[in-house]
Design an enzyme around this catalytic site. Sequence first.
Site, PDB file in Angstrom:
ATOM      1  N   ASP A  55      13.826 -13.941 105.642  1.00 63.44           N
ATOM      2  CA  ASP A  55      15.235 -14.197 105.338  1.00 63.44           C
ATOM      3  C   ASP A  55      15.895 -15.113 106.366  1.00 63.44           C
ATOM      4  OD1 ASP A  55      17.452 -13.927 103.611  1.00 63.44           O
ATOM      5  OD2 ASP A  55      18.372 -12.517 105.008  1.00 63.44           O
ATOM      6  N   HIS A  66      17.294 -20.323 106.773  1.00 64.31           N
ATOM      7  CA  HIS A  66      16.992 -19.357 105.719  1.00 64.31           C
ATOM      8  C   HIS A  66      15.585 -19.629 105.208  1.00 64.31           C
ATOM      9  CE1 HIS A  66      17.389 -16.686 102.348  1.00 64.31           C
ATOM     10  NE2 HIS A  66      17.266 -17.667 101.475  1.00 64.31           N
ATOM     11  N   ARG A 113       0.327 -35.966  94.100  1.00 64.98           N
ATOM     12  CA  ARG A 113      -0.909 -35.282  93.720  1.00 64.98           C
ATOM     13  C   ARG A 113      -2.079 -35.649  94.621  1.00 64.98           C
ATOM     14  NH1 ARG A 113      -1.745 -35.648  87.321  1.00 64.98           N
ATOM     15  NH2 ARG A 113      -3.356 -34.159  87.921  1.00 64.98           N
ATOM     16  N   LYS A 166       9.948 -16.594  97.985  1.00 69.33           N
ATOM     17  CA  LYS A 166       9.460 -16.739  99.361  1.00 69.33           C
ATOM     18  C   LYS A 166       8.912 -15.417  99.892  1.00 69.33           C
ATOM     19  CE  LYS A 166      13.442 -18.163 100.897  1.00 69.33           C
ATOM     20  NZ  LYS A 166      14.190 -18.155  99.613  1.00 69.33           N
TER      21      LYS A 166
END
Length: 334
Positions: A202, A163, A268, A184
């Site tokens: 999808d 997915h 980071r 998304k």
Amino acid sequence: MCAGYTNLRLKVRNYLQTEREVEGVYTVDLVQLIEKMNLENCTPDIDIKRIKISQPDVNRPALQLAGFFDHFDSERVQIIGYVEHAYMQTVSLEKRNEIMSKLMDYKVPCIVFCRNIEVSDELIKIATEKEVPILRSAKTTSSFMAEVIRWLNVELAPRISIHGVLVDVYGEGILITGESGIGKSEAALELIKRGHRLVADDVVEIKKVSDETLIGTAPDITRHFIELRGIGIIDVKTLFGVESVKNTQGIDLVIKLEEWSRDKDYDRFGLDEQHIEILGNKVVCYSIPIRPGRNLAIICESAAVNHRQKKMGYNAAQELYQRVTNKIRNSTKK
């Protein structure tokens, strides 16, 4: 309207799940092989539509023509080249037909004669009786074998469905994953408007074609469609043109979208790359926290360019680390 839309999504996903269950062991129709390799069918009376190929490897039956059938893999495509043909010319016609008849008794999917080698009427008659197709190719044996193996390895490769959304960004295949509704498809739509190409939305079907390469594509039923909550289904190819879509793409990078949390410590600097395992292959994975105001399309573009830069030998995080280390070392010496 909402209920009907939800039912449509459920029907599509149930259909795709059923297709995966029916496939089980992946096969290729012999008709596909004939069309792909431009083969001539010398046995038109055989119903080739029922014949399927399940092995990506091929076999040149040199030992079998000599009468040795131990460990013979009869599920492979059998290829007769110049050497095998030359050997058969050294034996009598009766012996030749006997050998080929025994080979066909193993119900091989097909026998391919390369270099347009002439096939005798007697052999065609035997093959028709035993329902083993005989095909011909004008290509040399080595080039034909290489092309067939490459194609079958892709068509019969191990695969899973994930997915997510697959997009081609600057030539890098980015698989965007995350929970439903996290954004998304919206990120993919913005990337498409910025000139990049959609591969799948999808449901992404992923094939492992080698220990280093994963190929992603969309199921036929959802190809070129994208789902936007509140709007519905849109046809990307129709709205934005053929340059906005792509049928297949290698997967180079995974971007996992997740809700931002105050309690989680996010990377980071990127000194240590994280990986995700798909079908046994490791793929670089970035976890991107989602907060209002973050432009996901620009983040995906930057991730794609940065990943390509790393493959070319330059790592910005390592460069910064080296500068800081050198600065500290020089300060200590003073």
